[in-house]
Each structure stands twice: as structure tokens, then as C-alpha cells.
Design a protein around this motif. Structure first.
Motif, mmCIF file in Angstrom:
data_model
loop_
_atom_site.group_PDB
_atom_site.id
_atom_site.type_symbol
_atom_site.label_atom_id
_atom_site.label_comp_id
_atom_site.label_asym_id
_atom_site.label_seq_id
_atom_site.Cartn_x
_atom_site.Cartn_y
_atom_site.Cartn_z
ATOM 1 N N SER A 168 37.092 36.902 46.771
ATOM 2 C CA SER A 168 36.326 37.674 45.784
ATOM 3 C C SER A 168 35.479 38.760 46.443
ATOM 4 O O SER A 168 34.913 38.532 47.516
ATOM 5 N N PRO A 169 35.350 39.908 45.804
ATOM 6 C CA PRO A 169 34.531 41.003 46.355
ATOM 7 C C PRO A 169 33.048 40.659 46.417
ATOM 8 O O PRO A 169 32.316 41.222 47.211
ATOM 9 N N ASN A 170 32.585 39.782 45.546
ATOM 10 C CA ASN A 170 31.200 39.332 45.591
ATOM 11 C C ASN A 170 31.116 37.890 45.116
ATOM 12 O O ASN A 170 32.003 37.409 44.406
ATOM 13 N N TYR A 171 30.074 37.196 45.519
ATOM 14 C CA TYR A 171 29.953 35.770 45.254
ATOM 15 C C TYR A 171 29.334 35.468 43.893
ATOM 16 O O TYR A 171 29.862 34.671 43.117
ATOM 17 N N LEU A 172 28.196 36.076 43.597
ATOM 18 C CA LEU A 172 27.443 35.711 42.405
ATOM 19 C C LEU A 172 28.203 36.015 41.108
ATOM 20 O O LEU A 172 28.160 35.230 40.164
ATOM 21 N N ILE A 173 28.886 37.153 41.074
ATOM 22 C CA ILE A 173 29.652 37.481 39.869
ATOM 23 C C ILE A 173 30.775 36.464 39.676
ATOM 24 O O ILE A 173 31.041 36.016 38.550
ATOM 25 N N SER A 174 31.419 36.076 40.751
ATOM 26 C CA SER A 174 32.493 35.083 40.668
ATOM 27 C C SER A 174 31.963 33.734 40.193
ATOM 28 O O SER A 174 32.592 33.061 39.371
ATOM 29 N N ILE A 175 30.808 33.330 40.711
ATOM 30 C CA ILE A 175 30.208 32.064 40.296
ATOM 31 C C ILE A 175 29.801 32.130 38.830
ATOM 32 O O ILE A 175 29.973 31.162 38.071
ATOM 33 N N LEU A 176 29.279 33.277 38.409
ATOM 34 C CA LEU A 176 28.904 33.459 37.006
ATOM 35 C C LEU A 176 30.119 33.353 36.092
ATOM 36 O O LEU A 176 30.073 32.694 35.051
ATOM 37 N N ILE B 163 43.302 51.376 39.901
ATOM 38 C CA ILE B 163 43.155 50.598 41.131
ATOM 39 C C ILE B 163 43.022 51.541 42.325
ATOM 40 O O ILE B 163 43.850 52.438 42.507
ATOM 41 N N LYS B 164 41.977 51.327 43.103
ATOM 42 C CA LYS B 164 41.763 52.136 44.304
ATOM 43 C C LYS B 164 42.204 51.345 45.527
ATOM 44 O O LYS B 164 41.631 50.309 45.853
ATOM 45 N N THR B 165 43.229 51.818 46.172
ATOM 46 C CA THR B 165 43.730 51.122 47.367
ATOM 47 C C THR B 165 42.753 51.230 48.532
ATOM 48 O O THR B 165 42.839 50.465 49.488
ATOM 49 N N SER B 166 41.824 52.175 48.426
ATOM 50 C CA SER B 166 40.867 52.367 49.520
ATOM 51 C C SER B 166 39.755 51.315 49.510
ATOM 52 O O SER B 166 39.033 51.159 50.490
ATOM 53 N N LEU B 167 39.615 50.578 48.410
ATOM 54 C CA LEU B 167 38.562 49.573 48.315
ATOM 55 C C LEU B 167 38.917 48.338 49.138
ATOM 56 O O LEU B 167 40.088 48.001 49.327
ATOM 57 N N THR B 168 37.859 47.659 49.596
ATOM 58 C CA THR B 168 38.043 46.468 50.427
ATOM 59 C C THR B 168 38.211 45.241 49.531
ATOM 60 O O THR B 168 37.286 44.448 49.347
ATOM 61 N N PHE B 169 39.359 45.106 48.938
ATOM 62 C CA PHE B 169 39.645 43.924 48.143
ATOM 63 C C PHE B 169 41.155 43.755 48.042
ATOM 64 O O PHE B 169 41.923 44.675 48.325
ATOM 65 N N ASN B 170 41.577 42.559 47.691
ATOM 66 C CA ASN B 170 42.993 42.212 47.673
ATOM 67 C C ASN B 170 43.629 42.728 46.383
ATOM 68 O O ASN B 170 43.615 42.046 45.355
ATOM 69 N N SER B 171 44.195 43.917 46.430
ATOM 70 C CA SER B 171 44.780 44.518 45.229
ATOM 71 C C SER B 171 45.979 43.719 44.731
ATOM 72 O O SER B 171 46.230 43.656 43.523
ATOM 73 N N ASN B 172 46.733 43.098 45.660
ATOM 74 C CA ASN B 172 47.865 42.266 45.253
ATOM 75 C C ASN B 172 47.404 41.079 44.418
ATOM 76 O O ASN B 172 48.031 40.719 43.420
ATOM 77 N N TYR C 117 38.216 38.903 36.745
ATOM 78 C CA TYR C 117 36.992 39.589 36.328
ATOM 79 C C TYR C 117 36.147 40.018 37.517
ATOM 80 O O TYR C 117 35.441 41.028 37.457
ATOM 81 N N SER C 118 36.216 39.268 38.598
ATOM 82 C CA SER C 118 35.493 39.670 39.806
ATOM 83 C C SER C 118 36.043 40.981 40.344
ATOM 84 O O SER C 118 35.291 41.909 40.689
ATOM 85 N N PHE C 119 37.373 41.086 40.416
ATOM 86 C CA PHE C 119 38.008 42.320 40.885
ATOM 87 C C PHE C 119 37.784 43.465 39.906
ATOM 88 O O PHE C 119 37.516 44.601 40.310
ATOM 89 N N LEU C 120 37.931 43.167 38.609
ATOM 90 C CA LEU C 120 37.771 44.211 37.589
ATOM 91 C C LEU C 120 36.368 44.808 37.631
ATOM 92 O O LEU C 120 36.202 46.043 37.601
ATOM 93 N N ILE C 121 35.354 43.973 37.711
ATOM 94 C CA ILE C 121 33.970 44.466 37.754
ATOM 95 C C ILE C 121 33.726 45.253 39.041
ATOM 96 O O ILE C 121 33.012 46.270 39.036
ATOM 97 N N HIS C 122 34.342 44.805 40.150
ATOM 98 C CA HIS C 122 34.197 45.550 41.402
ATOM 99 C C HIS C 122 34.803 46.950 41.262
ATOM 100 O O HIS C 122 34.233 47.931 41.743
#
Length: 376
Positions: free
Chosen positions: A119-127, A275-284, A323-328
Motif C-alpha cells: 500500500s502507498p500509505n498505512y493509515l488510509i489502508s487501515i481505515l 494511472i501514472k507510471t511514474s508514481l511509486t506504487f504497484n500499478s499492476n 481504494y488505497s491506490f485510487l486515493i494515492h
């Protein structure tokens, strides 16, 4: 019920306290906004959720007392090896609290492992984990929820471009089978494409889903088909096939409305943001999670068939990633105005969904009570 409202409110409070971290790459034009990843906070919420689950009374949850009775009468023969081993340990020490501690530790360990790894962030994922009621599903389905968590934690193997990782995921499914036989259905995940479904395909399927939702004959026909491919499940439920393979409960318009709203959210996400491929997250993984959520919503037309409901428990867990990826993506979108509106819409829906499910007490978890003396 107060504890259930304090839980997400406290997460949101910590979310506002967290700093927005802006990472810059070598290209000064590329910036990426994160909600700060705090390992201390990550561990804190693991302990909070673990404590609430382990310390609840036996009447919190529709199925929890059943597991307690298995412990009392030592009548857990025939359950999966992983669960029976945990039972054996708790019986040896005459302590059901130990059983609950082991179950929920394993469940939350793998959920948090997946969040930390992907996940790109922890708190949003936990929420999201809390608001979508995935966490509270574990208050009842103790065996299956461990299998769900294991599948969730290692799904990155499935979306990996490395061929050997697919073999690793087969091993993951086999491990999940030690806790619940329904994990056998998860071989179907290999059939889900990595490329996101197109809107022109998804929208007609969503409309068809809404129509078929009101055709119980269709559900029963599907149930008959599932029987033919059920294997051990047919044997397990041979004394009551109607329960598992045919419609055992009908849901009305009220239950359909939240599904339709989720369909709207997912449909919008197919077009905005890009989708931005330049972002640091797992687009797949984001694309794959989108497809899983789409299939999960389509399967709602078959709601009431227990075999389908079991499969949906696995699929619903992917809301955490989606939702974690979408919000990121929305946080890093150039269209700030529409992004904020979309985030508010998503948040408002899930808060309302969370509240209504508590009011209707779907999981049988209201009111919350602390553990009974007989648990120890």
C-alpha cells in the motif's frame, strides 16, 4: 456501539496529524505526495485491532460462540489442519483466549504484512480495512478469514511478471487451504487479466448485474452448475445442498443500493484519474485489484448462494488495495478540484456504509462486550 465509532474516528484523527510527504525524483518536475508512513503508528494500530478482536465476549459475532463450543466439547474433528492445531494447543492449556489470540494474530499479521508491502500509505489502508467491514468479518468467519489474509498478503506474486512467482502463489494457496477449504476457489485468480477491464465492457455488465439481482431463478440455476464442480463441498454439504448451492437468503433493494454506489465509484476510476507510471506504487496490483472488485460487484447478482458468498469474502479484501491506490492517484492528480470532490464522495459513502451496517448489526457484533470469564 461507541467503540465501533471511536475506532475509525481515531484513525481519521491520526490521519490529519500525519504530515503530507512530498518526494522529489531526479527530475524536478516530478513530485509525489504521500501520507507519512509511520512504523510506530503501524504497530500501534496492529495492537489496537488485535486487542479488540481477542478481548471481545463470546456473544460478539454470530459465529464466535460456535467456535467456543468446539473448544469446550473438543468437537473440532474434521476442520482444517491449521485450525485444529491451534485448537489442540488451546485445549492443552485449557485456554480459549489462547485460541483467539493465535487466530487473530495470524489474521492481522498477514493483513498488515500486505498493507506494509504493497500500500502507498498505512493509515488510509487501515481505515479502509475497518470501514469496509473486512476487519469485522473476522469476528465471525475465523477459519476463512485467515485464508483470506494469506491470499491478500502475497497477491503480489500473482501480478508479478516473473514466471516463478506464479508457482510461489500456488504454494500460497496450498498454505491457505490449511485454514479453510474455500481457498481452492482462488485458483480462479489466475484467470483474471492484469489489464484493467474497459468501461464499455464493465458498464453493461453492471447493468446486467442489477437486473439479474431480482431474478432468483437465475441464482438457483447457477447454484446447480456449482454443484457439478464442487468436489469436496458437495460432500461436505450433501445433507443440505440447498443451504450452500442455492439461494438461502434473499436481499432487497436496501442491500443493493451500496453495491450500485460502489459500481459508480469503480466506473469513474476507470476514466479518472489516469494511472501514472511514474508514481511509486504497484500499478499492476492496482489494475488487478480493480478487476477483482469489478468481478466482486458483478457476483452480487448471485448474492444468497453461500458458495458465491464465500468467494466474495476473498474478493472484498481487495478493496483495501483498490481504494488505497485510487486515493494515492487522486492525491497526485493535477486536477486537484475534481480529485478532492471524488475523495470526499468516496469517504462519505464508506462512512455511511460502515454506520448502516453497524445499525443493522449484520455481523451480530453490537453491542461490544469484553471477554467473558469462561473464555480463560
Amino acid at each position: 456501539m461507541l467503540v465501533y465509532f471511536l475506532l475509525p474516528l481515531t484513525v481519521v484523527y491520526f490521519l490529519f496529524l500525519s504530515r503530507a510527504t512530498i518526494l522529489k525524483s531526479g527530475d524536478y518536475r516530478k513530485k509525489e505526495i504521500f501520507i507519512e508512513k509511520n512504523n510506530f503508528m503501524f504497530g500501534f494500530w496492529f495492537l489496537v485491532l488485535l486487542s479488540l478482536a481477542v478481548c471481545k465476549g463470546i456473544n460478539v459475532g454470530t459465529d464466535y460462540r460456535m467456535y467456543y463450543n468446539f473448544f469446550l466439547h473438543q468437537s473440532y474433528d474434521g476442520v482444517e489442519l491449521g485450525i485444529s492445531t491451534i485448537y489442540d494447543i488451546s485445549v492443552k492449556y485449557h485456554n480459549f483466549f489462547l485460541f483467539a489470540l493465535c487466530i487473530y494474530f495470524i489474521f492481522l499479521f498477514f493483513i498488515f504484512w500486505g498493507i506494509k508491502k504493497n500500500s502507498p500509505n498505512y493509515l488510509i489502508s487501515i481505515l479502509v480495512f475497518i470501514l469496509t467491514h473486512v476487519y469485522f468479518t473476522g469476528y465471525n468467519q475465523l477459519r476463512q478469514i485467515i485464508a483470506v489474509a494469506i491470499i491478500f498478503a502475497f497477491v503480489s506474486y500473482l501480478v508479478s511478471d516473473k514466471k516463478f512467482d506464479k508457482f510461489k502463489y500456488i504454494i500460497v494457496i496450498l498454505v491457505a487451504l490449511l485454514f479453510h477449504n474455500s481457498a481452492i476457489f482462488l485458483f480462479c485468480l489466475f484467470l483474471i487479466p492484469k489489464k484493467r477491464f474497459a468501461g464499455k465492457v464493465v458498464i453493461p455488465l453492471f447493468i446486467l448485474t442489477i437486473i439479474l439481482y431480482f431474478v432468483p431463478e437465475f441464482k438457483n440455476k447457477i447454484g446447480e452448475i456449482i454443484v457439478k464442480f464442487s468436489g469436496f463441498y458437495m460432500e461436505k454439504y450433501e445433507t443440505n445442498l440447498d443451504y450452500f448451492f442455492e439461494v438461502n437468503k434473499e436481499k432487497g433493494l436496501l442491500q443493493l443500493v451500496p453495491v450500485v454506489i460502489q459500481m459508480i465509484i469503480v466506473t469513474i476510476s476507470l476514466y479518472f484519474p489516469k494511472i501514472k507510471t511514474s508514481l511509486t506504487f504497484n500499478s499492476n496490483l492496482y489494475k488487478f485489484s480493480s478487476n477483482v472488485i469489478i468481478i466482486n460487484l458483478i457476483l452480487y447478482s448471485l448474492a444468497g448462494i453461500e458458495a458465491i458468498d464465500r468467494l466474495q469474502v476473498y474478493f472484498s479484501c481487495f478493496n483495501i488495495y483498490f481504494y488505497s491506490f485510487l486515493i494515492h492517484l487522486l492525491l497526485n492528480s493535477k486536477d486537484k478540484k475534481n480529485s478532492k470532490v471524488f475523495i470526499v464522495f468516496i469517504a462519505a459513502f464508506w462512512v455511511l456504509y460502515y454506520t448502516l451496517r453497524l445499525i443493522t448489526n449484520v455481523h451480530g457484533i453490537v453491542p461490544y462486550s469484553l471477554l467473558n470469564n469462561q473464555l480463560i
